[in-house]
Design an enzyme around this catalytic site. Sequence first.
Site, PDB file in Angstrom:
ATOM      1  N   SER A 135      -6.988   4.769   3.204  1.00  0.00           N
ATOM      2  CA  SER A 135      -6.370   5.965   2.641  1.00  0.00           C
ATOM      3  C   SER A 135      -7.308   7.137   2.926  1.00  0.00           C
ATOM      4  O   SER A 135      -8.438   7.158   2.443  1.00  0.00           O
ATOM      5  CB  SER A 135      -6.172   5.778   1.133  1.00  0.00           C
ATOM      6  N   LYS A 161      -3.321   5.834   6.145  1.00  0.00           N
ATOM      7  CA  LYS A 161      -2.511   6.654   5.235  1.00  0.00           C
ATOM      8  C   LYS A 161      -3.188   8.005   5.076  1.00  0.00           C
ATOM      9  O   LYS A 161      -4.396   8.083   4.857  1.00  0.00           O
ATOM     10  CB  LYS A 161      -2.378   5.903   3.908  1.00  0.00           C
ATOM     11  N   LYS A 163      -3.293  11.697   3.118  1.00  0.00           N
ATOM     12  CA  LYS A 163      -2.862  12.487   1.975  1.00  0.00           C
ATOM     13  C   LYS A 163      -2.295  13.803   2.497  1.00  0.00           C
ATOM     14  O   LYS A 163      -2.878  14.430   3.397  1.00  0.00           O
ATOM     15  CB  LYS A 163      -4.063  12.755   1.059  1.00  0.00           C
ATOM     16  N   ASP A 188       0.952  10.131   1.964  1.00  0.00           N
ATOM     17  CA  ASP A 188       1.043  10.039   0.506  1.00  0.00           C
ATOM     18  C   ASP A 188       0.940  11.453  -0.065  1.00  0.00           C
ATOM     19  O   ASP A 188      -0.095  12.110   0.068  1.00  0.00           O
ATOM     20  CB  ASP A 188      -0.084   9.154  -0.042  1.00  0.00           C
ATOM     21  N   GLU A 213       4.946   8.004   0.961  1.00  0.00           N
ATOM     22  CA  GLU A 213       4.613   7.576  -0.410  1.00  0.00           C
ATOM     23  C   GLU A 213       4.755   8.734  -1.395  1.00  0.00           C
ATOM     24  O   GLU A 213       4.227   9.823  -1.174  1.00  0.00           O
ATOM     25  CB  GLU A 213       3.176   7.033  -0.406  1.00  0.00           C
ATOM     26  N   ASP A 238       4.993   5.032  -5.864  1.00  0.00           N
ATOM     27  CA  ASP A 238       3.713   4.716  -6.513  1.00  0.00           C
ATOM     28  C   ASP A 238       3.809   5.186  -7.966  1.00  0.00           C
ATOM     29  O   ASP A 238       4.185   4.416  -8.861  1.00  0.00           O
ATOM     30  CB  ASP A 238       2.571   5.402  -5.716  1.00  0.00           C
ATOM     31  N   LYS A 262      -0.082  -1.203  -8.351  1.00  0.00           N
ATOM     32  CA  LYS A 262      -1.454  -1.029  -8.848  1.00  0.00           C
ATOM     33  C   LYS A 262      -1.537  -1.687 -10.217  1.00  0.00           C
ATOM     34  O   LYS A 262      -0.720  -1.386 -11.091  1.00  0.00           O
ATOM     35  CB  LYS A 262      -1.798   0.457  -8.968  1.00  0.00           C
ATOM     36  N   GLY A 290      -4.743   1.316  -4.221  1.00  0.00           N
ATOM     37  CA  GLY A 290      -6.131   1.349  -4.661  1.00  0.00           C
ATOM     38  C   GLY A 290      -6.370   2.558  -5.544  1.00  0.00           C
ATOM     39  O   GLY A 290      -5.634   3.541  -5.487  1.00  0.00           O
TER      40      GLY A 290
END
Length: 367
Positions: A135, A161, A163, A188, A213, A238, A262, A290
């Site tokens: 990530s 991934k 952000k 994400d 995401e 998420d 999660k 995570g």
Amino acid sequence: MKIEQIELRELKVNLKFRFETSFGVEQELNKIILILRSEGVEGYAEATSNNVPGYSYETCNTVWDALQNHILPIVMGKDYKTPMQLLHDLGKIRGHNMAVATLETAFWDAQAKAANLPLWVLLGGSRQEHPVGASLGIQKSIEDTVEIAQRHAQQGYKRLKFKIKPGWDVKPLQAVRAALPDMPLTVDANSAYNLTQTRVFEELDDLGLDYIEQPLAYDDLIDHAKLQTMLKTPICLDESIHSPEDCRKALALDSGRVINLKLGRVRGHLMSRRVHDVAFSFGAPVWCGGMIELGIGRAHNLHLSSLEGFSLPGDTASASRYWDEDITEFLDAKDGMQRIPEGAGIGVTLKHDFIEKLTVRKAVFGS
Ligand code: OSB
Ligand code: MG
């Protein structure tokens, strides 16, 4: 397992890199760990809370408060045969899933150790090695984004991934896609967009992402369903999923087609397994998210990932990606594959002296 003694510690730790998301920047973090003592064994757990209420309303301080003042007074000295009995006794505690999960996951570890079995066996898993993704936070420039993407691809991560936030989305991803045409990529947004901004997702839709995401609000299922009708790319949820029921509703509404699981967000291993089972019955892949964990949380995540439905790479990289030194002895992933630690329970040993050095708050309950 009789809950004889609980030790809580808050640790101050420094992330190796600056981690920027749509909700803020993280580098100096506080982490809560819990040690449960019962009948000669110790169960370990780590809270998944952040310092600020940007991802969830829970923070390190609310987790500590909920455990000390509401959760531990209910469970101390009681004898629970199963995690289900423990959760049942905590039924009146609304929310505070990260706090409950901290106790619940330590209970599973203690139970597995008492049975001398690895936790993944108790959870009913099968896979002992799992593909890992990275990530990657928001970078300072497009060049930096492409550079960090190439570096992590070379290191063997099976998925990258990125952000994103409004103003930092289509352009960096187009550049990464041009540099890495065949790499599994995802984004994400951590809830940073709304339905007036669907143009961004229509453009991202052309980049062959594995999923997008949590693009919309943290508590939404309806707008995500509307957005999903406009896209070929699956939406992954998420923040919106806190329970097996949330998962059922999301998949029934087609609010998303992939689930990020999660432990802290859904109250621990038992509820994670149920969310996983619901997703499995819909044919929806799940993967383990995570929360920038230390080795204890990482080990729990890997045991959870052994369940059959975890068919996509997790945010379950080695502790060494995040920390100069971890509080456990943690095996590094090889070629993007991370092995579950061996031995009873979660299978990690603690570096007690190092933990002592990092401790900024400590409390012991029971005797
Ligand atoms: O949304 O998945 C998220 C970290 C903190 C809070 C929320 C998220 C994340 C990450 C990092 O993406 C995952 C990791 O590498 O631990
Ligand atoms: Mg996320």
